[in-house]
Design a protein around this motif. Structure first.
Motif, mmCIF file in Angstrom:
data_model
loop_
_atom_site.group_PDB
_atom_site.id
_atom_site.type_symbol
_atom_site.label_atom_id
_atom_site.label_comp_id
_atom_site.label_asym_id
_atom_site.label_seq_id
_atom_site.Cartn_x
_atom_site.Cartn_y
_atom_site.Cartn_z
ATOM 1 N N LEU A 1 56.383 -3.917 -14.819
ATOM 2 C CA LEU A 1 57.249 -4.332 -16.305
ATOM 3 C C LEU A 1 57.146 -5.820 -16.303
ATOM 4 O O LEU A 1 57.169 -6.579 -17.451
ATOM 5 C CB LEU A 1 58.410 -3.855 -16.178
ATOM 6 N N SER A 2 57.333 -6.680 -15.159
ATOM 7 C CA SER A 2 57.114 -8.110 -15.358
ATOM 8 C C SER A 2 56.116 -8.713 -15.998
ATOM 9 O O SER A 2 56.134 -9.646 -16.845
ATOM 10 C CB SER A 2 57.468 -8.706 -13.926
ATOM 11 N N TYR A 3 54.840 -8.167 -15.748
ATOM 12 C CA TYR A 3 53.681 -8.630 -16.580
ATOM 13 C C TYR A 3 53.681 -8.338 -17.944
ATOM 14 O O TYR A 3 53.097 -8.921 -18.931
ATOM 15 C CB TYR A 3 52.415 -8.055 -15.725
ATOM 16 N N ARG A 4 54.219 -7.017 -18.202
ATOM 17 C CA ARG A 4 54.257 -6.524 -19.546
ATOM 18 C C ARG A 4 55.070 -7.310 -20.480
ATOM 19 O O ARG A 4 54.926 -7.564 -21.464
ATOM 20 C CB ARG A 4 54.307 -5.159 -19.711
ATOM 21 N N LEU A 5 56.320 -7.858 -19.874
ATOM 22 C CA LEU A 5 57.196 -8.517 -20.664
ATOM 23 C C LEU A 5 56.755 -10.029 -20.599
ATOM 24 O O LEU A 5 57.640 -10.904 -21.144
ATOM 25 C CB LEU A 5 58.592 -8.521 -19.827
ATOM 26 N N GLY A 6 55.980 -10.545 -19.806
ATOM 27 C CA GLY A 6 55.512 -11.801 -19.836
ATOM 28 C C GLY A 6 56.241 -12.673 -18.870
ATOM 29 O O GLY A 6 56.066 -13.854 -18.633
ATOM 30 N N ALA B 1 47.810 -9.242 -11.678
ATOM 31 C CA ALA B 1 47.644 -10.814 -11.484
ATOM 32 C C ALA B 1 46.412 -11.159 -12.233
ATOM 33 O O ALA B 1 46.222 -12.031 -12.655
ATOM 34 C CB ALA B 1 47.922 -11.433 -10.347
ATOM 35 N N LEU B 2 45.512 -10.155 -12.375
ATOM 36 C CA LEU B 2 44.170 -10.368 -12.810
ATOM 37 C C LEU B 2 44.126 -9.493 -14.226
ATOM 38 O O LEU B 2 44.058 -8.161 -13.990
ATOM 39 C CB LEU B 2 42.848 -9.906 -11.982
ATOM 40 N N ALA B 3 43.756 -10.176 -15.254
ATOM 41 C CA ALA B 3 43.685 -9.483 -16.312
ATOM 42 C C ALA B 3 42.451 -8.629 -16.649
ATOM 43 O O ALA B 3 41.372 -9.067 -15.785
ATOM 44 C CB ALA B 3 43.787 -10.362 -17.600
ATOM 45 N N ARG B 4 42.364 -7.374 -17.174
ATOM 46 C CA ARG B 4 41.024 -6.793 -17.061
ATOM 47 C C ARG B 4 40.970 -6.153 -18.620
ATOM 48 O O ARG B 4 41.689 -5.868 -19.282
ATOM 49 C CB ARG B 4 41.217 -5.513 -16.165
ATOM 50 N N ASP B 5 39.464 -5.953 -19.000
ATOM 51 C CA ASP B 5 39.225 -5.291 -20.237
ATOM 52 C C ASP B 5 38.987 -4.069 -20.104
ATOM 53 O O ASP B 5 39.168 -3.339 -21.272
ATOM 54 C CB ASP B 5 37.676 -5.979 -20.409
ATOM 55 N N LYS B 6 38.612 -3.511 -18.853
ATOM 56 C CA LYS B 6 38.643 -1.951 -18.961
ATOM 57 C C LYS B 6 39.024 -1.381 -17.555
ATOM 58 O O LYS B 6 39.163 -2.281 -16.303
ATOM 59 C CB LYS B 6 37.071 -1.510 -18.981
ATOM 60 N N GLU B 7 40.000 -0.246 -17.435
ATOM 61 C CA GLU B 7 40.395 0.290 -16.322
ATOM 62 C C GLU B 7 39.739 1.733 -15.972
ATOM 63 O O GLU B 7 39.724 2.365 -16.890
ATOM 64 C CB GLU B 7 41.776 0.635 -16.387
ATOM 65 N N ILE B 8 39.129 2.022 -14.950
ATOM 66 C CA ILE B 8 38.455 3.147 -14.490
ATOM 67 C C ILE B 8 39.375 3.791 -13.212
ATOM 68 O O ILE B 8 39.225 3.040 -12.072
ATOM 69 C CB ILE B 8 37.017 2.794 -14.337
ATOM 70 N N VAL B 9 39.703 4.919 -13.268
ATOM 71 C CA VAL B 9 40.331 5.416 -12.170
ATOM 72 C C VAL B 9 39.456 6.562 -11.677
ATOM 73 O O VAL B 9 38.931 7.574 -12.606
ATOM 74 C CB VAL B 9 41.756 6.058 -12.563
#
Length: 325
Positions: A32-37, A153-161
């Motif tokens: 949540l802390s990352y989503r809220l900036g 902490a690392l932004a990503r363009d695609k997430e694969i699980v």
């Protein structure tokens, strides 16, 4: 015991629920802390693709990373890989791997990826530092992170699980009462779900691990795995029974199987003590990268390759190729 707890077969998971609630609260607050900036994610100048798990333990994530790297390389794309480097330790990070890098320094999975693909690989607890080190050393067009789904902490363009299709999510609870790093609802926000074995559900990409031929650690000789005789099989991976089941499916019935802890770094004396005269040792490729330097001539490993269903696998590759400008 931990498998019984995480699957819900043992009632001991109920005693661990308070710790799981705390784990879930902490991880939710971090996200949540990352989503809220309130915390900032670093964005690389090239696309970043995260391949990760929702659960602890082996799901087949590293074979997926190798498959993606090899497929992108065949398309002429310059790809690099970053990892936490679990199990390795060096005086300073980031560490860019070369032919002299040991598993004690970088961890077993990064060394395996580097040796199998030849792609630039870097490790660091802070993934952004590993990415920057790779970009400073090589003209890369895309970065794949081995694990790191929860490393926001690392932004990503695609997430694969990657999901273990046999075990799925156990009892569904966060660590330590269950196997979950994040709850299954997280799947709704990722770009692709790859299911290793079992029966994929709607929207999931089926994957199987196909064994190759056995390879001798000392001589690099190869032979059909079923031709090996008097075998003791070891596996230091997240879910050793998968490796032993693969051997059975190949027609090999080991005289003994030994499950080691994931990322365990065995010593030569430890492994030779497992063998009686005339027996051979057979291990996973992940174990082999830790043992090659002191292997005997009766030590072998079995490589496996990920195979994704088509056309879903090709569609995923098409999406990744489209990220490269």
């Amino acid at each position: 015991m931990i498998e019984r707890i995480w699957s819900g077969q043992s009632p001991l998971w109920l005693l661990l629920l308070p710790l799981s609630w705390l784990y879930g609260l902490v991880t939710a607050l971090i996200r949540l802390s990352y989503r809220l900036g309130l915390r900032n994610s670093w964005r690389a100048p090239v696309p970043v693709v995260v391949v990760g798990n929702l659960t602890a333990g082996g799901n087949g994530k590293t074979p997926v990373v190798i498959w993606l790297v090899e497929q992108l390389q065949r398309a002429g794309i310059q790809v690099g890989v970053v990892s936490r480097g679990y199990g390795g330790k060096v005086a300073s990070y980031p560490l860019v791997l070369d032919t002299r890098t040991t598993t004690a320094q970088a961890g077993d999975e990064p060394v395996l990826i580097f040796q199998r693909t030849g792609a630039p690989v870097a490790v660091a607890p802070q993934r952004s530092a590993a990415v920057q080190a790779l970009l400073a050393a090589s003209p890369l067009q895309i970065i794949i992170t081995d694990d790191g789904l929860q490393h926001y902490a690392l932004a990503r363009d695609k997430e694969i699980v990657v999901v273990d299709g046999e075990r799925r999510f156990g009892n569904g609870w966060w660590l330590p009462a269950g196997p979950m790093r994040e709850r299954a609802g997280r799947l709704k926000s990722v770009d692709a779900v790859i299911v290793n074995g079992g029966v994929p559900r709607a929207g999931e990409i089926a994957m199987r691990l196909a064994p190759g031929q056995a390879v001798n650690l000392k001589t690099a000789a190869i032979c059909p795995v079923a031709d090996l005789e008097h075998v003791v099989a070891i596996a230091g991976i997240g879910h050793p029974p998968r490796f032993f089941a693969t051997l059975e499916s190949c027609g090999l019935h080991p005289e003994k199987t030994v499950a080691l802890a994931d990322h365990h770094a065995p010593q030569k004396a430890e492994l030779t003590a497992l063998l009686a005269p005339g027996q051979s040792l057979l291990m996973t490729e992940k174990d082999a990268v830790k043992c090659r330097a002191f292997a005997d001539e009766n030590w072998w490993y079995l490589p496996v390759e990920a195979h994704l269903s088509s056309p879903e696998g090709e569609e995923l590759l098409s999406q990744l190729r489209a990220l490269v400008r």
